[in-house]
Design a protein around this motif. Structure first.
Motif, PDB file in Angstrom:
ATOM      1  N   VAL A 216      33.227  33.182  47.936  1.00 19.33           N
ATOM      2  CA  VAL A 216      33.753  31.895  48.388  1.00 19.33           C
ATOM      3  C   VAL A 216      32.955  30.751  47.773  1.00 19.33           C
ATOM      4  N   ALA A 217      31.642  30.918  47.681  1.00 17.51           N
ATOM      5  CA  ALA A 217      30.810  29.890  47.051  1.00 17.51           C
ATOM      6  C   ALA A 217      31.245  29.670  45.604  1.00 17.51           C
ATOM      7  N   ALA A 218      31.551  30.763  44.890  1.00 21.78           N
ATOM      8  CA  ALA A 218      32.006  30.640  43.501  1.00 21.78           C
ATOM      9  C   ALA A 218      33.353  29.942  43.414  1.00 21.78           C
ATOM     10  N   LEU A 219      34.256  30.283  44.317  1.00 25.77           N
ATOM     11  CA  LEU A 219      35.589  29.668  44.294  1.00 25.77           C
ATOM     12  C   LEU A 219      35.527  28.183  44.619  1.00 25.77           C
ATOM     13  N   LYS A 220      34.517  27.765  45.364  1.00 28.11           N
ATOM     14  CA  LYS A 220      34.335  26.333  45.635  1.00 28.11           C
ATOM     15  C   LYS A 220      34.030  25.569  44.349  1.00 28.11           C
ATOM     16  N   CYS A 221      33.512  26.269  43.339  1.00 31.48           N
ATOM     17  CA  CYS A 221      33.262  25.639  42.046  1.00 31.48           C
ATOM     18  C   CYS A 221      34.552  25.462  41.245  1.00 31.48           C
ATOM     19  N   VAL A 222      35.566  26.234  41.587  1.00 34.74           N
ATOM     20  CA  VAL A 222      36.817  26.237  40.838  1.00 34.74           C
ATOM     21  C   VAL A 222      37.865  25.344  41.493  1.00 34.74           C
ATOM     22  N   PHE A 223      37.966  25.445  42.809  1.00 29.65           N
ATOM     23  CA  PHE A 223      38.988  24.706  43.550  1.00 29.65           C
ATOM     24  C   PHE A 223      38.318  23.657  44.434  1.00 29.65           C
ATOM     25  N   PRO A 224      38.604  22.374  44.196  1.00 28.64           N
ATOM     26  CA  PRO A 224      37.968  21.301  44.986  1.00 28.64           C
ATOM     27  C   PRO A 224      38.193  21.468  46.482  1.00 28.64           C
ATOM     28  N   THR A 225      39.395  21.870  46.875  1.00 32.45           N
ATOM     29  CA  THR A 225      39.706  22.104  48.289  1.00 32.45           C
ATOM     30  C   THR A 225      40.562  23.352  48.396  1.00 32.45           C
ATOM     31  N   PHE A 226      40.430  24.049  49.484  1.00 31.01           N
ATOM     32  CA  PHE A 226      41.298  25.178  49.773  1.00 31.01           C
ATOM     33  C   PHE A 226      41.215  25.481  51.270  1.00 31.01           C
ATOM     34  N   ASN A 227      42.173  26.218  51.715  1.00 29.41           N
ATOM     35  CA  ASN A 227      42.237  26.624  53.109  1.00 29.41           C
ATOM     36  C   ASN A 227      41.680  28.032  53.212  1.00 29.41           C
ATOM     37  N   LEU A 228      40.561  28.190  53.867  1.00 29.06           N
ATOM     38  CA  LEU A 228      39.925  29.503  54.009  1.00 29.06           C
ATOM     39  C   LEU A 228      40.319  30.124  55.342  1.00 29.06           C
ATOM     40  N   VAL A 229      40.806  31.333  55.268  1.00 32.25           N
ATOM     41  CA  VAL A 229      41.172  32.077  56.476  1.00 32.25           C
ATOM     42  C   VAL A 229      40.409  33.398  56.466  1.00 32.25           C
ATOM     43  N   ARG A 230      39.720  33.673  57.549  1.00 32.22           N
ATOM     44  CA  ARG A 230      39.000  34.943  57.692  1.00 32.22           C
ATOM     45  C   ARG A 230      39.782  35.810  58.672  1.00 32.22           C
ATOM     46  N   THR A 231      40.384  36.858  58.152  1.00 35.27           N
ATOM     47  CA  THR A 231      41.270  37.686  58.976  1.00 35.27           C
ATOM     48  C   THR A 231      41.469  39.040  58.317  1.00 35.27           C
ATOM     49  N   ARG A 232      41.985  39.983  59.095  1.00 38.39           N
ATOM     50  CA  ARG A 232      42.455  41.265  58.562  1.00 38.39           C
ATOM     51  C   ARG A 232      43.946  41.448  58.843  1.00 38.39           C
ATOM     52  N   ASP A 233      44.576  40.374  59.242  1.00 39.63           N
ATOM     53  CA  ASP A 233      46.009  40.409  59.520  1.00 39.63           C
ATOM     54  C   ASP A 233      46.764  40.563  58.208  1.00 39.63           C
ATOM     55  N   ASN A 234      47.450  41.681  58.049  1.00 42.74           N
ATOM     56  CA  ASN A 234      48.098  41.992  56.773  1.00 42.74           C
ATOM     57  C   ASN A 234      49.182  40.977  56.413  1.00 42.74           C
ATOM     58  N   ALA A 235      49.874  40.427  57.401  1.00 38.85           N
ATOM     59  CA  ALA A 235      50.927  39.452  57.123  1.00 38.85           C
ATOM     60  C   ALA A 235      50.347  38.197  56.489  1.00 38.85           C
ATOM     61  N   ILE A 236      49.184  37.760  56.991  1.00 37.89           N
ATOM     62  CA  ILE A 236      48.524  36.577  56.424  1.00 37.89           C
ATOM     63  C   ILE A 236      47.977  36.898  55.042  1.00 37.89           C
ATOM     64  N   ILE A 237      47.422  38.095  54.903  1.00 38.71           N
ATOM     65  CA  ILE A 237      46.875  38.517  53.610  1.00 38.71           C
ATOM     66  C   ILE A 237      47.967  38.514  52.538  1.00 38.71           C
ATOM     67  N   GLN A 238      49.130  38.996  52.870  1.00 42.60           N
ATOM     68  CA  GLN A 238      50.225  39.078  51.906  1.00 42.60           C
ATOM     69  C   GLN A 238      50.668  37.706  51.415  1.00 42.60           C
ATOM     70  N   GLU A 239      50.564  36.699  52.267  1.00 41.34           N
ATOM     71  CA  GLU A 239      51.024  35.358  51.913  1.00 41.34           C
ATOM     72  C   GLU A 239      49.956  34.513  51.212  1.00 41.34           C
ATOM     73  N   ALA A 240      48.711  34.981  51.174  1.00 41.60           N
ATOM     74  CA  ALA A 240      47.606  34.187  50.636  1.00 41.60           C
ATOM     75  C   ALA A 240      47.686  34.061  49.120  1.00 41.60           C
ATOM     76  N   ASP A 241      47.125  32.987  48.595  1.00 39.41           N
ATOM     77  CA  ASP A 241      47.058  32.801  47.141  1.00 39.41           C
ATOM     78  C   ASP A 241      45.973  33.679  46.526  1.00 39.41           C
TER      79      ASP A 241
END
Length: 289
Positions: free
Chosen positions: A21-46
């Motif tokens: 996540v720290a590395a991705l903060k260098c790539v994307f100025p903003t993003f929505n971080l979700v911490r979950t194991r819900d497969n439905a949310i995982i499938q929809e994530a970028d």
């Protein structure tokens, strides 16, 4: 807003997901971080990291827990989520510098990957950076918020990553400077640097005859330092002359015959004089002692 949704697992965290996540903060100025194991949310994530059971960089999937893992480096160290993220985004984070990205992988990323994957052969024991990150988790005696603790760990990891990149970049720049000094040396036993730069690794790899390195100090005087027999060793290829040990000022000036000699460490690995000329004379004395 076109912010990406990045998903990682909830609950207890480790260095690989935190640094990802720290590395991705260098790539994307903003993003929505979700911490979950819900497969439905995982499938929809970028982007999904360290969860989901899939590695497909082009699809934004960076897990390594699936059967067979997600590959390994040429030296046998497997990839964790951090290594997979760095493999895909590292050059971009390092502003197009492939050599720098490789240096960061070798010094930081691969070590975190190795510990996360249990590939600990050659990894130094004791408190590691991975262990430090793990300590951000609430203990069994605490009722802390895992997500808040994760965010705190990411802030810490972001700072470490930025400083590691800066340090690695400095090391690569120093390598070029020291290599040039080695090439230009009048005497291969004495390497002269016009400014101090980290030199030991480059001297060891490129200058097998080198005994001493001469460089300016931050205070304007000059130093002569011995080349260690091995990297990290306290033994030298050739120590400074024994009669200099622990002498300062007039006592050292009397022994060396140099009226601006300043000091010699009792360990005979470093000495100094006010002028470049005198420091070079100290080197000549030491070489021929």
């Amino acid at each position: 807003m076109n912010d990406k949704t990045i998903v990682t697992h909830d609950g207890n965290f480790h260095a690989d997901d935190v640094f990802s996540v720290a590395a991705l903060k260098c790539v994307f100025p903003t993003f929505n971080l979700v911490r979950t194991r819900d497969n439905a949310i995982i499938q929809e994530a970028d982007i999904v990291l360290d969860v989901g059971g899939e590695y497909d960089a082009l699809a934004g999937r960076f897990d390594h827990h699936q059967r067979g893992g997600a590959g390994e480096r040429e030296d046998g160290i497997p990839y964790s989520s951090f290594g997979l993220i760095w493999k895909h985004y590292g050059v971009q984070i390092c502003e197009g510098d492939e050599e720098l990205a490789k240096s960061v992988d070798a010094g930081l990323v691969s070590t975190i990957d190795a510990i996360d994957c249990g590939h600990t052969a050659g990894v130094t024991t004791g408190i590691s950076l991975s262990h430090t990150i793990s300590m951000f988790n609430p203990t069994w005696q605490e009722t802390g918020d895992f997500d808040a603790c994760f965010n705190e760990a990411v802030s810490f990891a972001s700072r470490v990553l930025a400083r590691f990149i800066a340090s690695a970049n400095g090391g690569l720049s120093a390598k070029a400077i020291v290599a040039e000094a080695i090439e230009k040396a009048d005497d291969p036993r004495v390497i002269v640097l016009q400014q101090y730069t980290p030199w030991k690794r480059t001297v060891h790899s490129l200058a097998p005859e080198a005994l001493y390195v001469v460089y300016p100090s931050q205070t304007g005087q000059w130093r002569i330092q011995t080349v260690p027999a091995e990297l990290g060793s306290f033994e030298d290829r050739k120590s400074l002359p024994q009669p200099w040990a622990g002498l300062n000022g007039e006592a050292l000036q009397a022994v060396t015959g140099l009226d601006d000699a300043m000091f010699c460490h009792n360990g005979l690995f470093i000495a100094g004089a006010e002028s470049f000329e005198s420091t070079m004379k100290m080197a000549a004395i030491a070489v021929n002692a």
